[in-house]
Scaffold this motif. Structure first.
Motif, PDB file in Angstrom:
ATOM      1  N   MET A 117       0.820  -1.223   0.000  1.00 50.19           N
ATOM      2  CA  MET A 117       0.000   0.000   0.000  1.00 50.19           C
ATOM      3  C   MET A 117       0.845   1.261   0.000  1.00 50.19           C
ATOM      4  O   MET A 117       0.516   2.231  -0.663  1.00 50.19           O
ATOM      5  CB  MET A 117      -0.908   0.030   1.242  1.00 50.19           C
ATOM      6  N   PHE A 118       1.938   1.258   0.759  1.00 47.79           N
ATOM      7  CA  PHE A 118       2.672   2.491   1.013  1.00 47.79           C
ATOM      8  C   PHE A 118       4.158   2.417   0.722  1.00 47.79           C
ATOM      9  O   PHE A 118       4.876   3.378   0.935  1.00 47.79           O
ATOM     10  CB  PHE A 118       2.496   2.918   2.474  1.00 47.79           C
ATOM     11  N   GLY A 119       4.669   1.279   0.343  1.00 41.18           N
ATOM     12  CA  GLY A 119       6.096   1.134   0.133  1.00 41.18           C
ATOM     13  C   GLY A 119       6.778   0.710   1.426  1.00 41.18           C
ATOM     14  O   GLY A 119       6.192   0.748   2.492  1.00 41.18           O
ATOM     15  N   SER A 120       7.995   0.295   1.309  1.00 41.72           N
ATOM     16  CA  SER A 120       8.731  -0.236   2.448  1.00 41.72           C
ATOM     17  C   SER A 120      10.102   0.404   2.512  1.00 41.72           C
ATOM     18  O   SER A 120      10.677   0.767   1.492  1.00 41.72           O
ATOM     19  CB  SER A 120       8.876  -1.758   2.289  1.00 41.72           C
ATOM     20  N   VAL A 121      10.636   0.520   3.728  1.00 46.37           N
ATOM     21  CA  VAL A 121      11.972   1.069   3.895  1.00 46.37           C
ATOM     22  C   VAL A 121      12.985  -0.022   4.205  1.00 46.37           C
ATOM     23  O   VAL A 121      14.080   0.248   4.620  1.00 46.37           O
ATOM     24  CB  VAL A 121      11.999   2.159   5.014  1.00 46.37           C
TER      25      VAL A 121
END
Length: 122
Positions: A117-121
């Motif tokens: 949904m939001f991307g990952s770090v």
């Protein structure tokens, strides 16, 4: 990253989820029960809600219905449950849940959903 509200009546699960999501770069708030979750949605304006089904007082279905009744863009909701029977899943889908995750689940499964949904770090 995202603002994520974690709602679970089990303090250990709530803290674990908050830690995992926080370490992945998300801003996390928590609530221990349904009414507090409804208030937190208004105050925190989360981008995503990770929501337990079985809680005392207002359960996850009640919180989901409340969230879905609000105006504006729908907030993605990931429901967590130890009762992963077909009826529970059908009820969650009918009430408008975005994702349904059965307990026990791995932190990686949750991070994969949120990362999608939001991307990952990572």
């Amino acid at each position: 990253m995202a603002r994520i509200l974690v709602v679970d009546d089990d303090p250990a699960v709530r803290q674990l989820l908050a830690d995992v999501l926080g370490m992945n770069g998300h801003e996390v708030r928590t609530a221990a029960e349904g009414l507090a979750a409804v208030d937190a949605v208004k105050d925190f304006s989360p981008n995503c809600i990770v929501l337990d089904v079985m809680m005392p007082g207002m359960d996850g279905y009640g919180v989901l219905k409340n969230v879905r009744s609000q105006h504006g863009d729908p907030v993605p909701v990931i429901m967590l449950t130890a009762a992963a029977d077909p009826d529970s899943a059908a009820r969650a889908w009918a009430d408008g849940v975005d994702y349904f995750l059965a307990k026990p689940f791995s932190a990686d499964q949750l991070l994969e959903l949120v990362g999608g949904m939001f991307g990952s770090v990572r």
